[in-house]
Structures are given as C-alpha cells and as structure tokens.
Write an enzyme that holds these catalytic residues in place. Sequence first.
Site, PDB file in Angstrom:
ATOM      1  N   ASP A 130     -12.613   3.017   3.312  1.00 53.73           N
ATOM      2  CA  ASP A 130     -11.732   2.539   3.990  1.00 53.73           C
ATOM      3  C   ASP A 130     -12.762   3.250   5.304  1.00 53.73           C
ATOM      4  O   ASP A 130     -12.285   2.744   5.896  1.00 53.73           O
ATOM      5  CB  ASP A 130     -10.809   2.567   4.082  1.00 53.73           C
ATOM      6  CG  ASP A 130      -9.850   0.927   3.565  1.00 53.73           C
ATOM      7  OD1 ASP A 130     -10.723  -0.234   3.166  1.00 53.73           O
ATOM      8  OD2 ASP A 130      -8.861   1.486   2.558  1.00 53.73           O
ATOM      9  N   PHE A 150      -1.446   5.181  11.601  1.00 50.76           N
ATOM     10  CA  PHE A 150      -1.429   4.226  12.344  1.00 50.76           C
ATOM     11  C   PHE A 150       0.702   4.472  12.524  1.00 50.76           C
ATOM     12  O   PHE A 150       0.451   4.194  13.605  1.00 50.76           O
ATOM     13  CB  PHE A 150      -1.064   2.409  11.680  1.00 50.76           C
ATOM     14  CG  PHE A 150      -2.706   2.515  10.774  1.00 50.76           C
ATOM     15  CD1 PHE A 150      -3.606   3.216  11.093  1.00 50.76           C
ATOM     16  CD2 PHE A 150      -2.770   1.658   9.644  1.00 50.76           C
ATOM     17  CE1 PHE A 150      -4.580   1.955  11.256  1.00 50.76           C
ATOM     18  CE2 PHE A 150      -4.008   1.478   9.491  1.00 50.76           C
ATOM     19  CZ  PHE A 150      -5.005   1.714   9.921  1.00 50.76           C
ATOM     20  N   GLU A 153       3.097  -1.942  14.582  1.00 59.32           N
ATOM     21  CA  GLU A 153       4.014  -0.332  13.881  1.00 59.32           C
ATOM     22  C   GLU A 153       5.174   0.608  14.575  1.00 59.32           C
ATOM     23  O   GLU A 153       5.826   1.063  14.781  1.00 59.32           O
ATOM     24  CB  GLU A 153       3.146   0.475  14.001  1.00 59.32           C
ATOM     25  CG  GLU A 153       2.101   0.665  12.800  1.00 59.32           C
ATOM     26  CD  GLU A 153       1.420  -0.784  12.580  1.00 59.32           C
ATOM     27  OE1 GLU A 153       1.009  -1.191  13.898  1.00 59.32           O
ATOM     28  OE2 GLU A 153       0.290  -0.904  11.853  1.00 59.32           O
ATOM     29  N   SER A 187       0.903  -1.307   0.175  1.00 62.71           N
ATOM     30  CA  SER A 187      -0.226  -0.229  -0.085  1.00 62.71           C
ATOM     31  C   SER A 187       1.171   1.099  -0.226  1.00 62.71           C
ATOM     32  O   SER A 187       0.325   2.432  -0.912  1.00 62.71           O
ATOM     33  CB  SER A 187      -1.271   0.131   1.604  1.00 62.71           C
ATOM     34  OG  SER A 187      -2.072  -1.147   0.947  1.00 62.71           O
ATOM     35  N   HIS A 218      -2.077   7.375   2.684  1.00 62.63           N
ATOM     36  CA  HIS A 218      -3.588   7.302   2.568  1.00 62.63           C
ATOM     37  C   HIS A 218      -4.031   8.174   4.074  1.00 62.63           C
ATOM     38  O   HIS A 218      -4.664   8.093   4.795  1.00 62.63           O
ATOM     39  CB  HIS A 218      -3.244   5.794   3.347  1.00 62.63           C
ATOM     40  CG  HIS A 218      -3.180   4.874   2.422  1.00 62.63           C
ATOM     41  ND1 HIS A 218      -2.060   4.593   1.924  1.00 62.63           N
ATOM     42  CD2 HIS A 218      -4.943   3.568   1.664  1.00 62.63           C
ATOM     43  CE1 HIS A 218      -2.301   3.333   1.588  1.00 62.63           C
ATOM     44  NE2 HIS A 218      -3.402   3.302   0.808  1.00 62.63           N
TER      45      HIS A 218
HETATM   46  C1  TPP Z   1      -2.877  -0.598  12.758  1.00 59.63           C
HETATM   47  C2  TPP Z   1      -2.778  -1.456  11.291  1.00 59.63           C
HETATM   48  N1  TPP Z   1      -1.636  -1.318  10.881  1.00 59.63           N
HETATM   49  C3  TPP Z   1      -2.185  -1.814   9.523  1.00 59.63           C
HETATM   50  C4  TPP Z   1      -2.975  -2.255   9.249  1.00 59.63           C
HETATM   51  C5  TPP Z   1      -3.755  -2.484   7.627  1.00 59.63           C
HETATM   52  N2  TPP Z   1      -4.234  -3.550   7.841  1.00 59.63           N
HETATM   53  C6  TPP Z   1      -5.260  -3.990   7.320  1.00 59.63           C
HETATM   54  S1  TPP Z   1      -5.856  -5.499   7.447  1.00 59.63           S
HETATM   55  C7  TPP Z   1      -3.880  -5.751   7.747  1.00 59.63           C
HETATM   56  C8  TPP Z   1      -3.744  -7.836   7.125  1.00 59.63           C
HETATM   57  C9  TPP Z   1      -4.586  -8.339   8.544  1.00 59.63           C
HETATM   58  O1  TPP Z   1      -3.804  -9.710   8.848  1.00 59.63           O
HETATM   59  P1  TPP Z   1      -5.073 -10.410   9.818  1.00 59.63           P
HETATM   60  O2  TPP Z   1      -5.484 -10.190  10.869  1.00 59.63           O
HETATM   61  O3  TPP Z   1      -4.391 -11.748   9.252  1.00 59.63           O
HETATM   62  O4  TPP Z   1      -6.523 -10.652   8.882  1.00 59.63           O
HETATM   63  P2  TPP Z   1      -6.878 -11.078   8.074  1.00 59.63           P
HETATM   64  O5  TPP Z   1      -7.278 -10.684   7.118  1.00 59.63           O
HETATM   65  O6  TPP Z   1      -5.775 -12.075   7.592  1.00 59.63           O
HETATM   66  O7  TPP Z   1      -7.833 -11.714   8.086  1.00 59.63           O
HETATM   67  C10 TPP Z   1      -3.423  -4.525   7.220  1.00 59.63           C
HETATM   68  C11 TPP Z   1      -1.946  -4.273   7.397  1.00 59.63           C
HETATM   69  C12 TPP Z   1      -4.312  -2.102  10.182  1.00 59.63           C
HETATM   70  N3  TPP Z   1      -5.807  -2.054   9.109  1.00 59.63           N
HETATM   71  N4  TPP Z   1      -3.465  -1.773  11.106  1.00 59.63           N
END
Ligand code: TPP
Lengths: 318, 278
Positions: A123, A89, A64, A43, A115
């Site tokens: 989002d 974040f 983070e 991203s 973003h």
């Molecule tokens: C604090 C934070 N950092 C980064 C993100 C961006 N982000 C959204 S979904 C995601 C991956 C999530 O992986 P997981 O917890 O395994 O969920 P899945 O989609 O596999 O169910 C990321 C990094 C976020 N939403 N919040």
Amino acid sequence: MALGELSGLPMGEATRDAFGRALEELGATYPNVVTVDGDVGNSTRTEWFANAFPERGFNVGIAESNMVSVAGGLASCGKTPVVASFAAFLLCNAFDQIRMSVAFPRLNVKLVGTHAGISIGEDGPSQMGVEDVALACSLADTVVMVTSDGASTRAATKAMLEHDGPTYLRCGRPKVPVIYDGDVPFTIGKANTVREGGDVAIVANGLMVATSLDAAALLAKEGIEARVLDMHTAKPIDEEAVAKAAEETGAIVVAEEHLAAGGLGAIVASTVVRTKPVPMAFVNLGDSYAESGDPDGLLEKYGLTAEAVAAAVRGVKG
Amino acid sequence: MSEKPSIEELEAKADLLRCHAIRMTTEAGSGHPSSSLSAAEVTAALYFGGYLNVDPANPTMPERDRFILSKGHACPILYAAMAERGYFPVEDLMTLRKLGSPIEGHPNLRRLPGIEASTGSLGQGLSIGVGQALGCRMDGHANRVFVVIGDGEMGEGQVWEAIATAAKYKLGNLTAIIDQNGYQQTGSTKTVLDQTPFADRIAPFGWHTQTINGNSMAEVVSALDAAVAVTDQPTMIVAETKKGAGIIPILEELGDSNLHGQPLKPEWAEKAIALLQS
Ligand SMILES: Cc1ncc(C[n+]2csc(CCOP(=O)(O)OP(=O)(O)O)c2C)c(N)n1
Ligand SMILES: [Mg+2]
C-alpha cells in the site's frame, strides 16, 4: 529468511488480529466498552467487536478527527471508547482532536493504531504509520504501547481497558512470530526480558523484538551474548530496566520500526543519559519515508533486519 | 490536442484503461480495481478528450492543467491513463506496488513525474487543488485544476472546508468530480454515511453543480464541456457511477458489489478482460 527463523520462533498471528479477538472476548466483561470506527473496522478488526455487540459499535465514516472527538464525548459519559484506525490516519489526521478531546481533559479513550510501520508493504508510504509513536509519546500523561506478538497484544488490550486514562496501542498488519507461549507477564511500564545476556542489551518493540532475537542468535555464534528487552511500553518507559541493562551490559542498541525522531530510541537514550550513560546505537527508519513493496523486501532495503541489528551491536561493542 | 476524439473512441479508451487496471492489480496481488473502474470514464475523458493540457515530455510546465486523484487508492486507473498518454512505457504498469517501482500503491509525487499530489490519506486532494487553483491564478495561467473525490471520502470534514474556500475565492479554474459509486470500505455509503444529494448540498456554498451518469461517456463529456465554460465559480460534477463499472457481472458472480481493495484472482481477471473486450 523468515522473521523469527534464526531464533527458532514459530510464526503466530498478526497483532491487529490479536487485538481484535481480545476486544471481542473482553466485550462481555467490560460492558462500558464501545468502539468508534472511521470506515476501517474490517482492517483494524474492531468490526469483530461491533458485530458481536452491534449496539456498542459506532462507525462515523471516513472522518478521523470527528471520530476522536466523538470518542471523547462518549468517554465523558462514562463509556470506555476504543478508537481504532490506521496508525497514520489516527495520529496524524486527528492529532489536535486527540490532544483537545482526549489527552488534555485526560479522558478514558483507548486509541489503537493498526498498519504501523513499513511492514504493511504494497500500500506504500502514505498508509505507513512511522511517526505515530513520537506523536503519541508527546501527549502528556498518555500510555503508549507497542506490542510484539499475539499473546502480548491480547494482554495489552486487557491492560489498556483496566488502565484509567488515555492510552495508545500500536499494532501491525502482518503475521509475526510467537515471542511468548503460554502466560505473558504484562504490566504497563514494565519491560520483559525475552533473552538473557550480559554483553550488550537490545531494547526493541513491535516486530523488531523478533528481529532482535534473530540478531542475538547470530551474535551468539560470535560469542556475544545479547540481552533482549521487549520494551512494550514506550511511555512510561521502564527506567529501572534500562538503567539495569546499561549497568550490567555496558552497551545498548535500540531497534524499532519507526522514524528516528521521537521514537523508542530517543526515549531510551534520554533515560540512559539520565541514569547510566553507556555507548548506544540505533536501528530504525532514520529520517526518510519508504516506498511500496513486499514487506520482507522493504524490511531488508530499509535496514530492519537481524543482520542490521547485529551490525549495530558489533559497532557499539567495537 | 487538435481533433476531438469521438465518444466511441473515448469509450474504447476507458475500457482499455479498465483492462490495464485489472491486469496490474492482479499482477500485484493487491490494490483497488473496483474503485479504479468506477472512475474510468472520467479519467479517460480528462486525459484523452482534450480537457487536460499536459505534456508528458515536460511534466512541470507551469501552465499545465492539473489532475489530482484525491481518492488515491484508485491510482491504477490514473497510472493506466498516464502510460497511455506517454508518461512512461505501458509495460511499466505491471511493476505496480513492486519494490523499486515509482508506480506505488498510492500516488507519490516525489517519485513519478506527472503526479500532481501525493494522496492516499483521504480528504486532502480538494484542498490541495484549491491551493493550486489559487497559485495558478496568481501566476496568470489560463489553466484548470481537476480533482476526483470518492463519495465515502466526502465524510472528511476537510473536503467541506475546501468547498467553502473554493467558493470564497470564486475559483472558476477548479473542477471537482465526486465519483459517487455508492460504496466505501466497510459497506454502502447509505449504511455508513449518507451525504446525498451532494449537488443540493454543495450548490448553496456557491458552486456550479451538475449530476450525471458518470459511466456514460457522452454525459461525462458534456458535463466537462459545461464545467470548463464556467469561469466565475468552482464547478462540481456529481458522477453517479457503479463500483466495478464495466465488469458488474463479475462482481455479481463473486457476490460482492463493493469488492473494496481486492484484486481479481487471475482466472477472474481473464474473465473480466474478456467481458470488457467483447
Ligand atoms: C484518511 C483515511 N482514512 C481511511 C482510509 C482507508 N480507506 C481507503 S479507501 C477507503 C474507502 C474509500 O471510499 P470512497 O471514497 O467512496 O472511494 P471508493 O473506493 O468507493 O471509490 C478507506 C476508508 C484512507 N485511505 N484515508
Ligand atoms: Mg465510493
């Protein structure tokens, strides 16, 4: 109406894309540069650098605060870490780590928040960085940049690598109009005048530079010639350019995609008060979080339009 | 709820929620269907298996059970369950992510009654759940707090802080479920950050743990039964799932077994729904 249409600007690339490309291109020239990612490199576009220089890209996972302190450690070993995440974040989740592992020890860490603002759209508010500039500017001795288009973002990326010390660069998700074609004059702390005018000065950053140029086009039809300053560096602020604009135009409007508190408006206002007090008006997100929606609809609903900037100008001139 | 639905009825519910989640993200043109689908059994079991004592007509009833979707990006599956449970009309699901709709890209408790925590910044849901479990216990409610966490989300140190806090206060009214679908945004959890086996790591904190196939309704139901029977320590269900569960052949055809944050194009959505309905 599309952003930049009123002022005849062609659509260009997203600032996050320009940052990602520039970083990848500069990687060979700056061998100390490394990236630290928190599972969002696809991203923020730091994955382009990390794919080109695999041994110089680290991904710590969704963590983070850890990511920022790891970058501090790398910087204290002479590396130049570029740490990118969503602006929300990065600044909000890891603020104490930014303070203690980066700003306070004055380490050479390059923070990049993508973003930013409500123009990320669907989002929704949890993903929209709308406090990041205030948070970053509150850190002592830290450079804060908010760029307006692809070319200036590339220039800012180089400038941030050249700068010795902590920096924050704010980028956006959507494509934005081309403000600069060809060479961009880019010096940290030096605003660019992107439109001349003597009746009012609009000081803007990020995508609000294009919006302000659109507003200037509207105002020109009413006989108001607006100067537009691309204040790409929020800190240190270009005090000279602000004072000169106040002196020569007698009225200043500040436009930004950020909450009112602690953003560019607050910084410019304190500069105007100290140098040449003149009437001012502010176009920003006020004091509330937005919602999910399409980017254009959101900019309209939350008052970040050329018409809103023009109305602020009329008010302050009135 | 009076009569407990059968496993088959709950399985059908899970697939119905999947169809909603696919349709609404395709209509929105953005969102996280694959992250939603891995959690379909858990969400359906909680909302329709008699585990969540909530009343859509009285969404702020103090003694209600709480459900927190800490991996907030998977909210289409939660919205689908809420609509089917009667919080709002099913048609409203199609307003997902549209300007003016309270059915936002990530859960927003200020806009949608029934949402117990505003999430979307990963890592915070379990701590909020700890706070709610403490608060409910102080008020003498015999209720339970359920929190669903992503396996990538487990990278956030805050989750581990919450695990320690919940154990310290012996929160027998707290149940967490890790949706272990093996993927996060930039790749597999094996390559980005591997923290398995979760149960072996979490049990020593003082949690009751179970590891199950989280896409098997029978296993989800018996794990929830076991969890709610525990009242002297917090309970963790490690739900081994598949990202995009229910439409894996579609992900295979698309050549992406993560498909993170990507809605299906309309023709693929139709195929996926046909597969779920077959
Ligand atoms: C604090 C934070 N950092 C980064 C993100 C961006 N982000 C959204 S979904 C995601 C991956 C999530 O992986 P997981 O917890 O395994 O969920 P899945 O989609 O596999 O169910 C990321 C990094 C976020 N939403 N919040
Ligand atoms: Mg996952």
